[in-house]
Design a protein around this motif. Structure first.
Motif, PDB file in Angstrom:
ATOM      1  N   SER A   1       0.888  -1.213  -0.056  1.00 36.41           N
ATOM      2  CA  SER A   1       0.076  -0.064  -0.104  1.00 36.41           C
ATOM      3  C   SER A   1       0.890   1.278  -0.010  1.00 36.41           C
ATOM      4  O   SER A   1       0.437   2.250  -0.459  1.00 36.41           O
ATOM      5  CB  SER A   1      -1.026  -0.181   1.050  1.00 36.41           C
ATOM      6  OG  SER A   1      -0.532   0.347   2.545  1.00 36.41           O
TER       7      SER A   1
ATOM      8  N   GLU B   1       4.591   2.058   4.740  1.00 30.95           N
ATOM      9  CA  GLU B   1       3.902   0.616   5.193  1.00 30.95           C
ATOM     10  C   GLU B   1       5.006  -0.617   4.963  1.00 30.95           C
ATOM     11  O   GLU B   1       5.207  -1.368   5.969  1.00 30.95           O
ATOM     12  CB  GLU B   1       2.727   0.347   4.565  1.00 30.95           C
ATOM     13  CG  GLU B   1       1.467   0.861   5.182  1.00 30.95           C
ATOM     14  CD  GLU B   1       1.385   0.370   6.764  1.00 30.95           C
ATOM     15  OE1 GLU B   1       1.152  -0.822   6.956  1.00 30.95           O
ATOM     16  OE2 GLU B   1       1.539   1.363   7.608  1.00 30.95           O
TER      17      GLU B   1
ATOM     18  N   ASN C   1       7.574  -0.216   7.465  1.00 32.29           N
ATOM     19  CA  ASN C   1       7.257  -0.754   8.780  1.00 32.29           C
ATOM     20  C   ASN C   1       7.276  -2.155   8.879  1.00 32.29           C
ATOM     21  O   ASN C   1       7.704  -2.831   9.880  1.00 32.29           O
ATOM     22  CB  ASN C   1       5.970  -0.148   9.106  1.00 32.29           C
ATOM     23  CG  ASN C   1       5.790   1.340   9.517  1.00 32.29           C
ATOM     24  OD1 ASN C   1       6.777   1.920   9.776  1.00 32.29           O
ATOM     25  ND2 ASN C   1       4.601   2.036   9.127  1.00 32.29           N
ATOM     26  N   LYS C   2       6.779  -3.058   7.756  1.00 27.06           N
ATOM     27  CA  LYS C   2       6.701  -4.194   7.812  1.00 27.06           C
ATOM     28  C   LYS C   2       8.132  -4.947   7.788  1.00 27.06           C
ATOM     29  O   LYS C   2       8.415  -6.094   8.536  1.00 27.06           O
ATOM     30  CB  LYS C   2       5.998  -4.808   6.566  1.00 27.06           C
ATOM     31  CG  LYS C   2       4.420  -4.423   6.809  1.00 27.06           C
ATOM     32  CD  LYS C   2       3.683  -5.468   5.627  1.00 27.06           C
ATOM     33  CE  LYS C   2       2.102  -5.617   6.035  1.00 27.06           C
ATOM     34  NZ  LYS C   2       1.696  -4.410   5.492  1.00 27.06           N
TER      35      LYS C   2
END
Ligand code: MN3
Length: 207
Positions: free
Chosen positions: A112, A116, A119-120
């Motif tokens: 997305s 993100e 962060n993952k």
């Protein structure tokens, strides 16, 4: 042909101040070298396996004789993981920034947004208990983020590693000590997006 330690694609101090010179000297010259030496030692009396590429060995790890399988998994994995690691980093300024082109589109579609995505990857890196790697891989049809233990390679489960962050303490302890999250945050300043993009193009083409 025995497996050989590749040269770093830049001087040992090139990733300063994100990754210090001494860490790079020890990491490449001692840790990576030991994986190469121990892989060659494990294959000593196995001419059939010596003839295989490193990728073939790891993809077919289940077919490696049990007596040397763990040694090949650890040291062959260590050799392949570190070779990729050096290649997907670049000095700050050359490295860092954000992915572009095909890689940017693929990351945005799968996760997305770039934020993100980061962060993952960080969650995978920080969540790995003990030693291991955080990965961005091509699984044959899509991008995935996960971590592996020790020196396990994504090739062992049929995936192609595109980007890997070494989260063994030897990768960051001198400068960051126990602060693995800080190391991962800083690491984005030396990621070589051009190379990661090339890895994606190559993985998708099936070569
Ligand atoms: Mn390492």
């Amino acid at each position: 042909m025995p497996h050989t330690l590749p040269d770093l694609p830049y001087p040992h101090d090139a990733l300063e101040p994100i990754i210090d010179k001494m860490t790079m000297e020890i990491h490449h010259g001692r840790h990576h070298k030991a994986y190469v030496d121990n892989l060659n030692k494990a294959l000593e009396n196995h001419a059939d396996l010596q003839a295989k590429s490193l990728e073939e060995l790891l993809r077919g790890i289940k077919n490696v004789p049990e007596a040397i399988r763990t040694a090949v998994q650890n040291n062959g994995g260590g050799h392949h993981n570190h070779t990729l690691f050096w290649e997907i980093m670049a000095p700050p300024g050359t490295g860092g920034g954000e992915p572009v082109g095909e890689l940017k589109t693929a990351i945005d579609n799968a996760f997305s947004s770039f934020t993100e995505f980061k962060n993952k990857v960080k969650a995978a890196a920080v969540g790995r208990f003990g030693s291991g790697w955080a990965w961005l891989v091509w699984d044959g049809t899509a991008l995935q983020i996960y971590s592996t233990a020790n020196q396990d390679s994504p090739l062992m489960q049929g995936h192609i590693p595109l980007l890997g962050i070494d989260v063994w303490e030897h990768a960051y302890y001198l400068k960051y000590q126990n602060r693995r999250p800080d190391y991962v945050d800083a690491w984005w300043s030396v990621v070589n997006w051009k190379k990661v993009g090339e890895n994606l193009t190559k993985a998708r083409s099936g070569k």
